[in-house]
Design a protein around this motif. Structure first.
Motif, PDB file in Angstrom:
ATOM      1  N   TYR A 274     -30.820   4.195 127.755  1.00 59.17           N
ATOM      2  CA  TYR A 274     -31.963   3.633 127.098  1.00 59.17           C
ATOM      3  C   TYR A 274     -32.464   4.595 126.405  1.00 59.17           C
ATOM      4  O   TYR A 274     -32.973   5.911 126.564  1.00 59.17           O
ATOM      5  CB  TYR A 274     -33.039   3.366 128.154  1.00 59.17           C
ATOM      6  CG  TYR A 274     -33.498   2.100 127.129  1.00 59.17           C
ATOM      7  CD1 TYR A 274     -34.077   1.082 126.791  1.00 59.17           C
ATOM      8  CD2 TYR A 274     -35.036   2.810 126.348  1.00 59.17           C
ATOM      9  CE1 TYR A 274     -34.908   0.184 126.173  1.00 59.17           C
ATOM     10  CE2 TYR A 274     -36.015   2.430 125.792  1.00 59.17           C
ATOM     11  CZ  TYR A 274     -36.131   0.373 125.495  1.00 59.17           C
ATOM     12  OH  TYR A 274     -37.083  -0.224 124.908  1.00 59.17           O
ATOM     13  N   HIS A 275     -32.601   4.355 124.356  1.00 59.71           N
ATOM     14  CA  HIS A 275     -33.065   5.359 123.881  1.00 59.71           C
ATOM     15  C   HIS A 275     -35.044   4.490 123.461  1.00 59.71           C
ATOM     16  O   HIS A 275     -34.683   3.419 123.030  1.00 59.71           O
ATOM     17  CB  HIS A 275     -32.019   5.086 122.883  1.00 59.71           C
ATOM     18  CG  HIS A 275     -31.344   5.309 122.809  1.00 59.71           C
ATOM     19  ND1 HIS A 275     -30.153   5.021 123.535  1.00 59.71           N
ATOM     20  CD2 HIS A 275     -30.518   7.070 122.534  1.00 59.71           C
ATOM     21  CE1 HIS A 275     -28.992   5.717 122.941  1.00 59.71           C
ATOM     22  NE2 HIS A 275     -29.005   7.136 122.624  1.00 59.71           N
ATOM     23  N   TRP A 276     -35.627   5.709 123.514  1.00 56.08           N
ATOM     24  CA  TRP A 276     -37.218   5.243 123.087  1.00 56.08           C
ATOM     25  C   TRP A 276     -37.138   4.662 121.981  1.00 56.08           C
ATOM     26  O   TRP A 276     -37.805   5.910 121.279  1.00 56.08           O
ATOM     27  CB  TRP A 276     -37.922   6.062 123.786  1.00 56.08           C
ATOM     28  CG  TRP A 276     -39.540   5.970 124.130  1.00 56.08           C
ATOM     29  CD1 TRP A 276     -40.007   4.714 123.949  1.00 56.08           C
ATOM     30  CD2 TRP A 276     -40.322   6.330 125.410  1.00 56.08           C
ATOM     31  NE1 TRP A 276     -41.106   4.309 124.385  1.00 56.08           N
ATOM     32  CE2 TRP A 276     -41.711   5.378 125.382  1.00 56.08           C
ATOM     33  CE3 TRP A 276     -40.634   7.435 126.114  1.00 56.08           C
ATOM     34  CZ2 TRP A 276     -42.636   5.897 126.366  1.00 56.08           C
ATOM     35  CZ3 TRP A 276     -41.651   7.524 126.864  1.00 56.08           C
ATOM     36  CH2 TRP A 276     -42.758   6.832 126.989  1.00 56.08           C
ATOM     37  N   ILE A 277     -38.143   4.006 121.728  1.00 59.43           N
ATOM     38  CA  ILE A 277     -37.793   3.856 120.469  1.00 59.43           C
ATOM     39  C   ILE A 277     -39.630   4.036 119.904  1.00 59.43           C
ATOM     40  O   ILE A 277     -40.747   3.397 120.766  1.00 59.43           O
ATOM     41  CB  ILE A 277     -37.917   2.298 120.020  1.00 59.43           C
ATOM     42  CG1 ILE A 277     -35.842   1.805 120.495  1.00 59.43           C
ATOM     43  CG2 ILE A 277     -38.134   2.012 118.118  1.00 59.43           C
ATOM     44  CD1 ILE A 277     -35.540   2.561 119.649  1.00 59.43           C
ATOM     45  N   ASP A 278     -39.928   4.391 118.988  1.00 60.46           N
ATOM     46  CA  ASP A 278     -40.702   4.811 118.455  1.00 60.46           C
ATOM     47  C   ASP A 278     -41.631   3.810 117.747  1.00 60.46           C
ATOM     48  O   ASP A 278     -41.297   3.414 116.381  1.00 60.46           O
ATOM     49  CB  ASP A 278     -41.492   6.408 118.061  1.00 60.46           C
ATOM     50  CG  ASP A 278     -43.172   6.310 118.107  1.00 60.46           C
ATOM     51  OD1 ASP A 278     -44.215   5.754 118.102  1.00 60.46           O
ATOM     52  OD2 ASP A 278     -43.469   7.884 117.790  1.00 60.46           O
ATOM     53  N   TRP A 279     -42.488   2.989 118.279  1.00 61.92           N
ATOM     54  CA  TRP A 279     -42.917   1.770 117.401  1.00 61.92           C
ATOM     55  C   TRP A 279     -43.971   2.018 115.940  1.00 61.92           C
ATOM     56  O   TRP A 279     -43.788   0.998 114.966  1.00 61.92           O
ATOM     57  CB  TRP A 279     -43.064   0.324 118.191  1.00 61.92           C
ATOM     58  CG  TRP A 279     -41.997  -0.501 119.393  1.00 61.92           C
ATOM     59  CD1 TRP A 279     -41.848   0.147 120.708  1.00 61.92           C
ATOM     60  CD2 TRP A 279     -41.152  -0.473 119.229  1.00 61.92           C
ATOM     61  NE1 TRP A 279     -40.893  -0.654 121.049  1.00 61.92           N
ATOM     62  CE2 TRP A 279     -40.894  -1.074 120.300  1.00 61.92           C
ATOM     63  CE3 TRP A 279     -40.044  -0.961 117.651  1.00 61.92           C
ATOM     64  CZ2 TRP A 279     -39.306  -1.427 119.950  1.00 61.92           C
ATOM     65  CZ3 TRP A 279     -38.845  -1.857 117.539  1.00 61.92           C
ATOM     66  CH2 TRP A 279     -38.210  -2.115 118.615  1.00 61.92           C
ATOM     67  N   VAL A 280     -45.130   2.938 116.317  1.00 60.90           N
ATOM     68  CA  VAL A 280     -45.852   3.440 115.402  1.00 60.90           C
ATOM     69  C   VAL A 280     -44.797   3.545 114.391  1.00 60.90           C
ATOM     70  O   VAL A 280     -44.434   5.229 114.428  1.00 60.90           O
ATOM     71  CB  VAL A 280     -47.163   3.046 116.479  1.00 60.90           C
ATOM     72  CG1 VAL A 280     -47.963   3.949 115.458  1.00 60.90           C
ATOM     73  CG2 VAL A 280     -47.410   2.946 117.508  1.00 60.90           C
ATOM     74  N   ARG A 281     -45.168   2.930 112.913  1.00 60.65           N
ATOM     75  CA  ARG A 281     -44.530   3.369 111.918  1.00 60.65           C
ATOM     76  C   ARG A 281     -46.131   3.865 111.383  1.00 60.65           C
ATOM     77  O   ARG A 281     -46.255   3.298 110.488  1.00 60.65           O
ATOM     78  CB  ARG A 281     -44.022   2.869 110.956  1.00 60.65           C
ATOM     79  CG  ARG A 281     -42.254   2.805 111.776  1.00 60.65           C
ATOM     80  CD  ARG A 281     -41.519   4.529 111.304  1.00 60.65           C
ATOM     81  NE  ARG A 281     -41.343   4.298 110.127  1.00 60.65           N
ATOM     82  CZ  ARG A 281     -40.416   4.206 108.782  1.00 60.65           C
ATOM     83  NH1 ARG A 281     -39.663   2.791 108.962  1.00 60.65           N
ATOM     84  NH2 ARG A 281     -40.522   4.295 107.723  1.00 60.65           N
ATOM     85  N   ASP A 282     -46.727   4.949 111.647  1.00 60.51           N
ATOM     86  CA  ASP A 282     -47.863   5.828 111.410  1.00 60.51           C
ATOM     87  C   ASP A 282     -47.586   6.378 109.962  1.00 60.51           C
ATOM     88  O   ASP A 282     -46.926   6.860 109.310  1.00 60.51           O
ATOM     89  CB  ASP A 282     -48.608   6.524 112.016  1.00 60.51           C
ATOM     90  CG  ASP A 282     -50.437   6.371 111.917  1.00 60.51           C
ATOM     91  OD1 ASP A 282     -50.872   4.911 110.640  1.00 60.51           O
ATOM     92  OD2 ASP A 282     -50.984   6.096 112.569  1.00 60.51           O
ATOM     93  N   GLY A 283     -49.101   6.059 108.806  1.00 59.66           N
ATOM     94  CA  GLY A 283     -49.015   6.938 107.575  1.00 59.66           C
ATOM     95  C   GLY A 283     -50.579   7.588 107.081  1.00 59.66           C
ATOM     96  O   GLY A 283     -51.125   6.915 107.562  1.00 59.66           O
ATOM     97  N   PRO A 284     -50.808   8.180 106.557  1.00 60.59           N
ATOM     98  CA  PRO A 284     -52.113   8.399 105.333  1.00 60.59           C
ATOM     99  C   PRO A 284     -52.994   7.297 105.502  1.00 60.59           C
ATOM    100  O   PRO A 284     -51.700   5.956 104.415  1.00 60.59           O
ATOM    101  CB  PRO A 284     -52.559   9.682 104.838  1.00 60.59           C
ATOM    102  CG  PRO A 284     -50.303   9.293 104.947  1.00 60.59           C
ATOM    103  CD  PRO A 284     -49.475   8.996 105.350  1.00 60.59           C
ATOM    104  N   THR A 285     -54.094   6.725 105.300  1.00 58.91           N
ATOM    105  CA  THR A 285     -54.812   5.942 104.676  1.00 58.91           C
ATOM    106  C   THR A 285     -55.236   6.239 103.206  1.00 58.91           C
ATOM    107  O   THR A 285     -55.743   5.527 102.071  1.00 58.91           O
ATOM    108  CB  THR A 285     -55.952   5.522 105.272  1.00 58.91           C
ATOM    109  OG1 THR A 285     -56.616   7.151 105.269  1.00 58.91           O
ATOM    110  CG2 THR A 285     -56.092   5.007 106.574  1.00 58.91           C
ATOM    111  N   GLU A 286     -55.060   7.377 102.470  1.00 57.76           N
ATOM    112  CA  GLU A 286     -55.140   8.098 100.736  1.00 57.76           C
ATOM    113  C   GLU A 286     -54.454   8.971 100.715  1.00 57.76           C
ATOM    114  O   GLU A 286     -54.059   9.747 101.628  1.00 57.76           O
ATOM    115  CB  GLU A 286     -56.589   7.749 100.819  1.00 57.76           C
ATOM    116  CG  GLU A 286     -56.631   9.156 101.347  1.00 57.76           C
ATOM    117  CD  GLU A 286     -58.967   9.121 101.323  1.00 57.76           C
ATOM    118  OE1 GLU A 286     -59.341  10.120 101.639  1.00 57.76           O
ATOM    119  OE2 GLU A 286     -59.437   8.277 100.774  1.00 57.76           O
ATOM    120  N   GLY A 287     -53.689   8.761  99.656  1.00 53.91           N
ATOM    121  CA  GLY A 287     -53.657   9.908  98.801  1.00 53.91           C
ATOM    122  C   GLY A 287     -51.909  10.247  98.746  1.00 53.91           C
ATOM    123  O   GLY A 287     -51.204   8.709  99.623  1.00 53.91           O
ATOM    124  N   PRO A 288     -50.701  10.845  98.900  1.00 56.06           N
ATOM    125  CA  PRO A 288     -49.481  10.899  99.023  1.00 56.06           C
ATOM    126  C   PRO A 288     -48.996   9.972 100.544  1.00 56.06           C
ATOM    127  O   PRO A 288     -49.632  10.284 101.545  1.00 56.06           O
ATOM    128  CB  PRO A 288     -48.645  12.006  98.455  1.00 56.06           C
ATOM    129  CG  PRO A 288     -49.943  12.931  98.818  1.00 56.06           C
ATOM    130  CD  PRO A 288     -51.193  12.552  99.163  1.00 56.06           C
TER     131      PRO A 288
END
Length: 295
Positions: A89-103
């Protein structure tokens, strides 16, 4: 209670029930206890148990196949499951996070691979010094740079396939998958191979998305979603081909007592209809009409 009532009746009417009946009844009570049989569904899988570690890792995880049995009692709960090739089983990281401002945050695709425990292909992605698995899109390739951001801009973003943005930042008509139920919870909806949702319109602070089932769901505009259609598009159109391959996939066959072509509800085999002759009708001249003066 039922057993006590039975013995009470024996005391009142000893000539009605024989000793053999009491023995058989007691045997049934002892050998068939009232066990509540669990039902499949409700988020519980009877196909496999994945042994997760304490921290996220890209190392393939060990799996215990259940073959449709309850892990505690060992009773068959889900029929139609059994056999199959053993997969890690390959563990999928479901959270695609990113900054709330900026690039936006940039992620690089390292490798595209198949996963035996799911229908869509997966991608190994590098984010800074961290590696993680995500679901691959239809045209994703190694070396591709993905972007993810949680910023809500004034003008909708023209995102590329594989990028992750909040629903409020994407224009209407965008194909999306891995949509969050609540902001920050991770992608929950649309995981199957070749599926996608479509952003239809926006209503105040909500975004209406048409799901693969053609139903329309209303999400919070700050819910994260990945742009594009999921990979392995031909999965649903690929025939299994043989009963042996069906066993490789982990599907247990039926009992064999029922046949498709026999029985009352089986497919009726009827003789083919006779050949129909298709010709151009000939034009026959009309017979002459003889008119006389006689009544």
């Amino acid at each position: 209670m039922a057993l006590n009532r039975l013995f009470a009746n024996l005391v009142l009417a000893p000539t009605i029930i024989s000793r053999r009946a009491v023995h058989v009844t007691a045997f049934h009570f002892a050998s068939k206890p009232n066990i509540e049989k669990p039902k499949p569904g409700f988020g519980k899988s009877y196909r496999r148990i994945v042994h997760f570690t304490d921290e996220y890792t890209v190392k393939p995880l060990e799996v215990t196949n259940l073959a449709g049995r309850d892990p505690v009692t060992g009773r068959v709960v889900a029929k139609g499951i059994g056999g199959g090739i053993k997969h890690k089983y390959h563990w999928i990281d479901w959270v695609r996070d990113g900054p709330t401002e900026g690039p936006p945050q940039e992620e690089k695709v390292i490798q595209i691979m198949e996963d035996g425990c799911r229908t869509a292909h997966i991608a190994l992605v590098a984010v800074g010094e961290k590696l993680k698995y995500i679901l691959a899109t239809e045209n994703m390739k190694p070396g591709q740079i993905l972007k993810s951001s949680r910023e809500l801009p004034r003008i909708p973003v023209r995102a590329n396939e594989g990028d992750a943005y909040i629903l409020g930042a994407l224009p209407a008509g965008t194909l999306v998958h891995c949509i969050e139920k609540e902001p920050g919870q991770g992608g929950l909806y649309i995981h199957a191979a070749g599926t996608f949702g479509t952003i239809l319109r926006k209503q105040d602070d909500r975004v209406i998305v048409q799901m693969p089932s053609k139903r329309q769901f209303s999400f919070n505009q700050y819910c994260m979603a990945v742009v594009g259609r999921l990979s392995n598009v031909d999965h649903g159109d690929t025939p299994i081909g043989s009963p042996q391959r069906n066993r490789w996939l982990g599907n247990r066959p039926r009992s064999g007592l029922w046949k498709r072509k026999d029985g009352r509800h089986g497919r009726k085999i009827k003789p083919p209809k006779p050949v129909k002759l298709i010709t151009n009708p000939e034009k026959h001249p009309l017979p002459p009409i003889q008119m006389t003066m006689n009544p």
